[in-house]
Design a protein around this motif. Structure first.
Motif, PDB file in Angstrom:
ATOM      1  N   PRO A 145       0.819  -1.213   0.000  1.00  0.00           N
ATOM      2  CA  PRO A 145       0.000   0.000   0.000  1.00  0.00           C
ATOM      3  C   PRO A 145       0.851   1.260   0.000  1.00  0.00           C
ATOM      4  O   PRO A 145       1.989   1.252   0.474  1.00  0.00           O
ATOM      5  CB  PRO A 145      -0.812  -0.118   1.300  1.00  0.00           C
ATOM      6  N   LYS A 146       0.287   2.326  -0.531  1.00  0.00           N
ATOM      7  CA  LYS A 146       0.994   3.597  -0.590  1.00  0.00           C
ATOM      8  C   LYS A 146       1.099   4.210   0.807  1.00  0.00           C
ATOM      9  O   LYS A 146       0.141   4.192   1.577  1.00  0.00           O
ATOM     10  CB  LYS A 146       0.241   4.553  -1.521  1.00  0.00           C
ATOM     11  N   ALA A 147       2.283   4.747   1.132  1.00  0.00           N
ATOM     12  CA  ALA A 147       2.494   5.373   2.441  1.00  0.00           C
ATOM     13  C   ALA A 147       1.659   6.644   2.561  1.00  0.00           C
ATOM     14  O   ALA A 147       1.545   7.417   1.618  1.00  0.00           O
ATOM     15  CB  ALA A 147       3.970   5.689   2.631  1.00  0.00           C
ATOM     16  N   LEU A 148       1.102   6.867   3.732  1.00  0.00           N
ATOM     17  CA  LEU A 148       0.269   8.043   3.979  1.00  0.00           C
ATOM     18  C   LEU A 148       0.923   9.021   4.948  1.00  0.00           C
ATOM     19  O   LEU A 148       0.291   9.973   5.398  1.00  0.00           O
ATOM     20  CB  LEU A 148      -1.101   7.607   4.529  1.00  0.00           C
ATOM     21  N   GLN A 149       2.178   8.781   5.295  1.00  0.00           N
ATOM     22  CA  GLN A 149       2.914   9.668   6.188  1.00  0.00           C
ATOM     23  C   GLN A 149       4.392   9.578   5.838  1.00  0.00           C
ATOM     24  O   GLN A 149       4.786   8.758   5.021  1.00  0.00           O
ATOM     25  CB  GLN A 149       2.668   9.278   7.653  1.00  0.00           C
ATOM     26  N   ASP A 150       5.196  10.439   6.455  1.00  0.00           N
ATOM     27  CA  ASP A 150       6.617  10.491   6.120  1.00  0.00           C
ATOM     28  C   ASP A 150       7.297   9.152   6.354  1.00  0.00           C
ATOM     29  O   ASP A 150       8.112   8.703   5.549  1.00  0.00           O
ATOM     30  CB  ASP A 150       7.328  11.579   6.921  1.00  0.00           C
ATOM     31  N   PHE A 151       7.009   8.514   7.476  1.00  0.00           N
ATOM     32  CA  PHE A 151       7.592   7.219   7.791  1.00  0.00           C
ATOM     33  C   PHE A 151       6.755   6.536   8.863  1.00  0.00           C
ATOM     34  O   PHE A 151       5.951   7.181   9.551  1.00  0.00           O
ATOM     35  CB  PHE A 151       9.057   7.344   8.254  1.00  0.00           C
ATOM     36  N   CYS A 152       6.960   5.225   8.980  1.00  0.00           N
ATOM     37  CA  CYS A 152       6.259   4.421   9.983  1.00  0.00           C
ATOM     38  C   CYS A 152       7.198   3.289  10.373  1.00  0.00           C
ATOM     39  O   CYS A 152       7.052   2.153   9.921  1.00  0.00           O
ATOM     40  CB  CYS A 152       4.941   3.885   9.427  1.00  0.00           C
ATOM     41  N   VAL A 153       8.202   3.601  11.176  1.00  0.00           N
ATOM     42  CA  VAL A 153       9.171   2.592  11.600  1.00  0.00           C
ATOM     43  C   VAL A 153       8.428   1.466  12.317  1.00  0.00           C
ATOM     44  O   VAL A 153       7.627   1.710  13.214  1.00  0.00           O
ATOM     45  CB  VAL A 153      10.237   3.208  12.532  1.00  0.00           C
ATOM     46  N   ALA A 154       8.670   0.230  11.893  1.00  0.00           N
ATOM     47  CA  ALA A 154       7.937  -0.903  12.446  1.00  0.00           C
ATOM     48  C   ALA A 154       8.213  -1.075  13.931  1.00  0.00           C
ATOM     49  O   ALA A 154       9.365  -1.058  14.370  1.00  0.00           O
ATOM     50  CB  ALA A 154       8.307  -2.182  11.696  1.00  0.00           C
ATOM     51  N   ASP A 155       7.145  -1.240  14.694  1.00  0.00           N
ATOM     52  CA  ASP A 155       7.261  -1.536  16.118  1.00  0.00           C
ATOM     53  C   ASP A 155       7.227  -3.048  16.268  1.00  0.00           C
ATOM     54  O   ASP A 155       6.161  -3.665  16.327  1.00  0.00           O
ATOM     55  CB  ASP A 155       6.110  -0.882  16.881  1.00  0.00           C
ATOM     56  N   LYS A 156       8.407  -3.680  16.325  1.00  0.00           N
ATOM     57  CA  LYS A 156       8.495  -5.137  16.374  1.00  0.00           C
ATOM     58  C   LYS A 156       7.979  -5.710  17.691  1.00  0.00           C
ATOM     59  O   LYS A 156       7.705  -6.900  17.796  1.00  0.00           O
ATOM     60  CB  LYS A 156       9.943  -5.590  16.140  1.00  0.00           C
ATOM     61  N   ALA A 157       7.816  -4.859  18.703  1.00  0.00           N
ATOM     62  CA  ALA A 157       7.341  -5.325  20.006  1.00  0.00           C
ATOM     63  C   ALA A 157       5.824  -5.311  20.107  1.00  0.00           C
ATOM     64  O   ALA A 157       5.255  -5.861  21.041  1.00  0.00           O
ATOM     65  CB  ALA A 157       7.936  -4.465  21.121  1.00  0.00           C
ATOM     66  N   SER A 158       5.154  -4.706  19.124  1.00  0.00           N
ATOM     67  CA  SER A 158       3.696  -4.600  19.187  1.00  0.00           C
ATOM     68  C   SER A 158       3.033  -5.963  19.015  1.00  0.00           C
ATOM     69  O   SER A 158       3.481  -6.789  18.220  1.00  0.00           O
ATOM     70  CB  SER A 158       3.205  -3.642  18.098  1.00  0.00           C
ATOM     71  N   GLN A 159       1.958  -6.190  19.764  1.00  0.00           N
ATOM     72  CA  GLN A 159       1.187  -7.432  19.672  1.00  0.00           C
ATOM     73  C   GLN A 159      -0.017  -7.280  18.744  1.00  0.00           C
ATOM     74  O   GLN A 159      -0.792  -8.222  18.572  1.00  0.00           O
ATOM     75  CB  GLN A 159       0.708  -7.845  21.067  1.00  0.00           C
ATOM     76  N   VAL A 160      -0.167  -6.126  18.124  1.00  0.00           N
ATOM     77  CA  VAL A 160      -1.293  -5.882  17.220  1.00  0.00           C
ATOM     78  C   VAL A 160      -1.006  -6.532  15.871  1.00  0.00           C
ATOM     79  O   VAL A 160       0.059  -6.342  15.285  1.00  0.00           O
ATOM     80  CB  VAL A 160      -1.536  -4.367  17.038  1.00  0.00           C
ATOM     81  N   ASN A 217      -1.813  -5.989   8.499  1.00  0.00           N
ATOM     82  CA  ASN A 217      -1.169  -6.395   7.259  1.00  0.00           C
ATOM     83  C   ASN A 217       0.094  -5.556   7.081  1.00  0.00           C
ATOM     84  O   ASN A 217       0.139  -4.605   6.312  1.00  0.00           O
ATOM     85  CB  ASN A 217      -2.113  -6.201   6.069  1.00  0.00           C
ATOM     86  N   GLY A 218       1.130  -5.933   7.801  1.00  0.00           N
ATOM     87  CA  GLY A 218       2.371  -5.168   7.868  1.00  0.00           C
ATOM     88  C   GLY A 218       2.771  -5.063   9.327  1.00  0.00           C
ATOM     89  O   GLY A 218       2.674  -6.039  10.067  1.00  0.00           O
ATOM     90  N   PHE A 219       3.191  -3.881   9.744  1.00  0.00           N
ATOM     91  CA  PHE A 219       3.555  -3.670  11.143  1.00  0.00           C
ATOM     92  C   PHE A 219       2.980  -2.342  11.618  1.00  0.00           C
ATOM     93  O   PHE A 219       2.835  -1.394  10.849  1.00  0.00           O
ATOM     94  CB  PHE A 219       5.080  -3.636  11.315  1.00  0.00           C
ATOM     95  N   THR A 220       2.645  -2.273  12.901  1.00  0.00           N
ATOM     96  CA  THR A 220       2.208  -1.017  13.484  1.00  0.00           C
ATOM     97  C   THR A 220       3.399  -0.066  13.595  1.00  0.00           C
ATOM     98  O   THR A 220       4.551  -0.485  13.533  1.00  0.00           O
ATOM     99  CB  THR A 220       1.600  -1.241  14.875  1.00  0.00           C
ATOM    100  N   CYS A 221       3.097   1.213  13.766  1.00  0.00           N
ATOM    101  CA  CYS A 221       4.151   2.228  13.802  1.00  0.00           C
ATOM    102  C   CYS A 221       4.727   2.391  15.204  1.00  0.00           C
ATOM    103  O   CYS A 221       4.002   2.398  16.196  1.00  0.00           O
ATOM    104  CB  CYS A 221       3.613   3.581  13.339  1.00  0.00           C
ATOM    105  N   LYS A 222       6.011   2.570  15.241  1.00  0.00           N
ATOM    106  CA  LYS A 222       6.692   2.913  16.482  1.00  0.00           C
ATOM    107  C   LYS A 222       6.319   4.347  16.871  1.00  0.00           C
ATOM    108  O   LYS A 222       6.074   5.197  16.003  1.00  0.00           O
ATOM    109  CB  LYS A 222       8.207   2.795  16.244  1.00  0.00           C
ATOM    110  N   ASN A 223       6.283   4.618  18.153  1.00  0.00           N
ATOM    111  CA  ASN A 223       5.986   5.969  18.619  1.00  0.00           C
ATOM    112  C   ASN A 223       7.023   6.943  18.054  1.00  0.00           C
ATOM    113  O   ASN A 223       8.226   6.759  18.249  1.00  0.00           O
ATOM    114  CB  ASN A 223       6.024   6.015  20.152  1.00  0.00           C
TER     115      ASN A 223
END
Length: 220
Positions: free
Chosen positions: A28-43, A46-52
């Protein structure tokens, strides 16, 4: 005449929309500057949730180690150092990844598929025989010998391979059009699945005796 023009415009619009949908079919096309994957997230998404964003530093956008050769002392004589989102969380949502492939003399990166990415391969050192096979019914092999500095494309989802045909080590860099291109090794998937595919099925598919299938499965 007006009705014909309207119909033509509608057809063009549908075709354009179809190609637009296809162009984003991989990631999917990115909708923000970046979304560093939060590898610790339990959510599970389809991909990875964003790190704070408050916890993100410049180190999140750096991957180290592609200067180091991979260990090729294995039956295939090759090693792939993946730089996918799993290894490099900063790639998340960008739709790109890469890999370093090392080949011992006559080493092989066995036939495999990337189900979610087209691959562009650049030879850094050595001489490689590469190829891919088109889908049925043609099953046409496109094969080429590549030298240092040459670039080759493997279309998304098609079986492809590389083999070092020189007497020295070879190195290639691959770029892929997905943050998680996936790898489906053909031989290992067919003969080494867990649980295994029935030897009756494989014997009929490959038109060989079941004993041959059993021998091959035992290697995996």
């Amino acid at each position: 005449m007006a009705n014909y023009s309207t119909l033509l415009l509608l057809c063009v619009s549908v075709v354009a929309l179809s190609f637009s949908s296809i162009s984003y079919a991989s990631d999917p096309k990115a909708l923000q500057d970046f979304c560093v994957a939060d590898k610790a997230s339990q959510v599970n998404v389809n991909g990875f949730t964003c790190k704070n964003p408050k916890d993100i530093t410049a180190d999140d956008f750096v991957f180290h180690g592609l200067d180091k050769a991979g260990n090729t002392t294995n039956p295939q004589g090759s090693n792939v150092t993946q730089v996918f989102v799993a290894q490099f969380p900063g790639l998340n949502t960008f739709g790109i990844s890469m890999a370093r492939i090392d080949y011992a003399p006559w080493g092989l990166n066995p036939p495999h598929i990337h189900p979610r990415a087209t691959e562009i391969l650049t030879v850094i050192e050595g001489t490689l025989e590469v190829g891919f096979v088109t889908s049925a019914p043609d099953l046409k092999l496109f094969r080429k010998v590549l030298y240092k500095g040459d670039v080759f494309i493997f279309p998304i989802g098609l079986i492809h391979f590389q083999r070092n045909i020189g007497y020295g080590n070879a190195v290639a860099l691959a770029a892929l059009s997905s943050q998680a291109p996936g790898v489906v090794p053909i031989a290992a998937s067919v003969f080494g699945s867990n649980p295994p595919i029935s030897d009756d099925v494989l014997a009929k598919a490959f038109q060989v005796d079941k004993k041959i299938v059993d021998q091959i499965q035992a290697k995996f």
